[in-house]
Design an enzyme around this catalytic site. Structure first.
Site, PDB file in Angstrom:
ATOM      1  N   SER A  10      67.959 -19.181   2.955  1.00  0.00           N
ATOM      2  CA  SER A  10      68.375 -17.788   3.103  1.00  0.00           C
ATOM      3  C   SER A  10      69.330 -17.453   1.963  1.00  0.00           C
ATOM      4  O   SER A  10      70.437 -17.982   1.905  1.00  0.00           O
ATOM      5  CB  SER A  10      69.076 -17.585   4.445  1.00  0.00           C
ATOM      6  OG  SER A  10      69.845 -16.406   4.382  1.00  0.00           O
ATOM      7  N   GLY A  55      73.355  -6.505  13.292  1.00  0.00           N
ATOM      8  CA  GLY A  55      74.100  -5.892  14.403  1.00  0.00           C
ATOM      9  C   GLY A  55      74.324  -4.404  14.215  1.00  0.00           C
ATOM     10  O   GLY A  55      75.193  -3.813  14.837  1.00  0.00           O
ATOM     11  N   ALA A  56      73.546  -3.774  13.343  1.00  0.00           N
ATOM     12  CA  ALA A  56      73.745  -2.354  13.062  1.00  0.00           C
ATOM     13  C   ALA A  56      72.767  -1.482  13.838  1.00  0.00           C
ATOM     14  O   ALA A  56      72.756  -0.267  13.679  1.00  0.00           O
ATOM     15  CB  ALA A  56      73.606  -2.101  11.565  1.00  0.00           C
ATOM     16  N   GLY A  57      71.942  -2.096  14.678  1.00  0.00           N
ATOM     17  CA  GLY A  57      70.986  -1.306  15.453  1.00  0.00           C
ATOM     18  C   GLY A  57      69.811  -0.835  14.621  1.00  0.00           C
ATOM     19  O   GLY A  57      69.117   0.103  15.006  1.00  0.00           O
ATOM     20  N   ASP A  80      60.779  -2.026  18.369  1.00  0.00           N
ATOM     21  CA  ASP A  80      61.243  -2.454  17.044  1.00  0.00           C
ATOM     22  C   ASP A  80      60.142  -3.168  16.268  1.00  0.00           C
ATOM     23  O   ASP A  80      59.936  -2.921  15.079  1.00  0.00           O
ATOM     24  CB  ASP A  80      62.454  -3.396  17.180  1.00  0.00           C
ATOM     25  CG  ASP A  80      63.590  -2.753  17.955  1.00  0.00           C
ATOM     26  OD1 ASP A  80      63.544  -1.522  18.154  1.00  0.00           O
ATOM     27  OD2 ASP A  80      64.517  -3.474  18.361  1.00  0.00           O
ATOM     28  N   THR A  89      63.799   3.593  26.488  1.00  0.00           N
ATOM     29  CA  THR A  89      62.608   4.032  27.206  1.00  0.00           C
ATOM     30  C   THR A  89      61.452   3.052  27.019  1.00  0.00           C
ATOM     31  O   THR A  89      60.524   3.039  27.815  1.00  0.00           O
ATOM     32  CB  THR A  89      62.155   5.425  26.711  1.00  0.00           C
ATOM     33  OG1 THR A  89      62.234   5.422  25.286  1.00  0.00           O
ATOM     34  CG2 THR A  89      63.032   6.524  27.256  1.00  0.00           C
ATOM     35  N   ASP A  90      61.525   2.217  25.963  1.00  0.00           N
ATOM     36  CA  ASP A  90      60.339   1.381  25.666  1.00  0.00           C
ATOM     37  C   ASP A  90      60.043   0.386  26.788  1.00  0.00           C
ATOM     38  O   ASP A  90      58.908   0.253  27.238  1.00  0.00           O
ATOM     39  CB  ASP A  90      60.424   0.703  24.285  1.00  0.00           C
ATOM     40  CG  ASP A  90      61.584  -0.252  24.079  1.00  0.00           C
ATOM     41  OD1 ASP A  90      62.507  -0.298  24.932  1.00  0.00           O
ATOM     42  OD2 ASP A  90      61.580  -0.977  23.054  1.00  0.00           O
TER      43      ASP A  90
HETATM   44  C1  GLA Z   1      66.856  -2.523  21.153  1.00  0.00           C
HETATM   45  C2  GLA Z   1      65.568  -3.166  21.673  1.00  0.00           C
HETATM   46  C3  GLA Z   1      64.444  -2.138  21.778  1.00  0.00           C
HETATM   47  C4  GLA Z   1      64.894  -0.897  22.536  1.00  0.00           C
HETATM   48  C5  GLA Z   1      66.247  -0.390  22.033  1.00  0.00           C
HETATM   49  C6  GLA Z   1      66.794   0.724  22.876  1.00  0.00           C
HETATM   50  O1  GLA Z   1      66.677  -2.101  19.825  1.00  0.00           O
HETATM   51  O2  GLA Z   1      65.164  -4.218  20.824  1.00  0.00           O
HETATM   52  O3  GLA Z   1      63.314  -2.726  22.375  1.00  0.00           O
HETATM   53  O4  GLA Z   1      64.930  -1.140  23.916  1.00  0.00           O
HETATM   54  O5  GLA Z   1      67.211  -1.420  21.969  1.00  0.00           O
HETATM   55  O6  GLA Z   1      66.004   1.854  22.778  1.00  0.00           O
END
Ligand code: GLA
Length: 387
Positions: A69, A122-124, A172, A36-37
């Site tokens: 790193s 890569g874990a969201g 984020d 939605t962002d």
């Molecule tokens: C990723 C993007 C965010 C957002 C989400 C989905 O994390 O970086 O800006 O769009 O996906 O909500």
């Protein structure tokens, strides 16, 4: 100066690194409000108690940047005047930040930096925003650049859009910098107004289950979803000129233009409008302590992402399905961009241990992969210490 290759030996004096600035830069969760962002809608993220740690010092050179790193055991050097895209993606997040800081006219000199991450990639949970914002915040403090927190948020997002090439929204970076301990942020991505909502989740905790998969569709499909939403907006805009994002679009407008928009874009847009409403309802549920209602909204969000927005995957769906008949789990959904990464689960604290054993076994049997459980607490945004 030619950029040094990765893995070249670490300078001797990195071993007794005396930091001038230390930064702890958090990953983020998102309770609800997915995809939605970038549609100027609502999200409800928070920073978490898992972070990337940075140490910075000036190195008396004009242009030399030296970064180690600890996580990747990789050392890299580059010249501040020769910023160009590199092979390793984590380096590009940093180079992108430098590029954007230079673009706003801020000047700085050579520096050294050590980075150590507790965040799975890569874990969201947005290790990328944590990397960008922590790096930007550290440079801001080391060289007294006078960038505001909001400038750091926005330039970090631009670094990702322009330099790395991910067309992400602002959630984020905003969450990583601006969060408050024990609160969720209800962020209006159109006005960037934020409300802090106490994360009172009673006898529950937030448990992430990392699927440990990251399907490579993620980047291309992310950009396609954006495009599908923007196409619909362009159609509606021709008649309703005040519309410039899905935020100003109503269900009635979607109905009016459904033939022109076409079935795929239509279901994407309906999802976004419904998800915005779910964020509003989640705020009410949280404020009134109704965890059952909150959990139902989380499940509904997942089903929308699975069937309408189509950004889930079998591994995420399995974890959500597995939780659904457990009365001690109030809600579960995929989190972040999708196609892998974590589910977020609102679960009774005293049931976590047993549930983790059970779900690990079932997931392992089905996919031959072990999921990783991570319990998280909503925490403060970037912490910067001048030593
Ligand atoms: C990723 C993007 C965010 C957002 C989400 C989905 O994390 O970086 O800006 O769009 O996906 O909500």
């Amino acid at each position: 100066m030619k950029p040094a290759e990765n893995n070249s030996s670490i300078p001797e004096n990195f071993k007794n690194f005396k930091a001038e600035v230390k930064v702890a830069s958090p990953g983020r969760i998102n309770l609800i409000g997915e995809h939605t962002d970038y549609n100027q809608g609502f999200v409800m993220p928070s920073a978490i108690d898992k972070k990337i740690h940075f140490k910075f010092r000036k190195n008396d050179s004009d242009n030399l940047v030296r970064i180690y790193s600890e996580t990747f055991e990789t050392y890299v050097e580059f010249d501040l005047n020769q910023i160009s895209k590199r092979k390793k993606s984590w380096e590009n997040y940093l180079l992108g930040v430098i590029d954007e800081i230079k673009k706003v006219g801020k000047k700085f000199k050579g520096f050294d930096c050590i980075i150590k991450s507790e965040l799975p990639i890569g874990a969201g949970i947005s290790s990328s925003a944590a990397l960008e914002c922590g790096f930007a915040g550290g440079l801001n403090s080391l060289f007294d650049l006078n960038l505001s927190q909001m400038e750091i948020v926005k330039l970090s997002q631009r670094a990702e859009n322009n330099f790395v090439g991910n067309n992400c929204g602002i959630m984020d970076q905003f969450a990583s910098v601006m969060s408050k301990k024990d609160h969720f942020i209800k962020l209006d991505c159109q006005s960037l107004e934020a409300e802090f909502i106490p994360a009172e989740i009673q006898n529950c905790k937030l448990l992430l289950l990392n699927t440990n998969v990251s399907h490579n569709l993620a980047d291309s499909e992310y950009n396609t979803r954006r495009q599908e939403c923007e196409n619909a907006v362009a159609i509606i805009q021709k008649k309703y000129t005040e519309v410039n994002s899905l935020r100003q679009v109503s269900f009635e407008m979607l109905e009016e233009f459904k033939e022109k928009i076409g079935p795929i874009s239509l279901k994407r847009c309906r999802y976004v409008l419904e998800e915005n409403k779910r964020v509003q309802d989640t705020e009410k549920a949280l404020r009134s302590g109704d965890l059952k209602a909150l959990g139902k909204l989380m499940y509904a969000s997942h089903r929308g992402l699975q069937h309408q927005y189509e950004v889930s995957c079998p591994e995420l769906d399995f974890l959500v399905d597995f939780s659904e008949d457990k009365s001690f789990i109030y809600g579960s959904r995929m989190m972040g961009g999708g196609f892998g990464g974590c589910t977020i689960n609102l679960i009774e604290t005293d049931k976590i241990e047993h549930y983790v054993e059970e779900v690990e076994k079932a997931y392992q049997e089905k996919f031959n992969i072990t999921p990783t459980p991570i319990t998280v607490v909503p925490d403060a945004g970037t912490q910067i210490t001048k030593v």
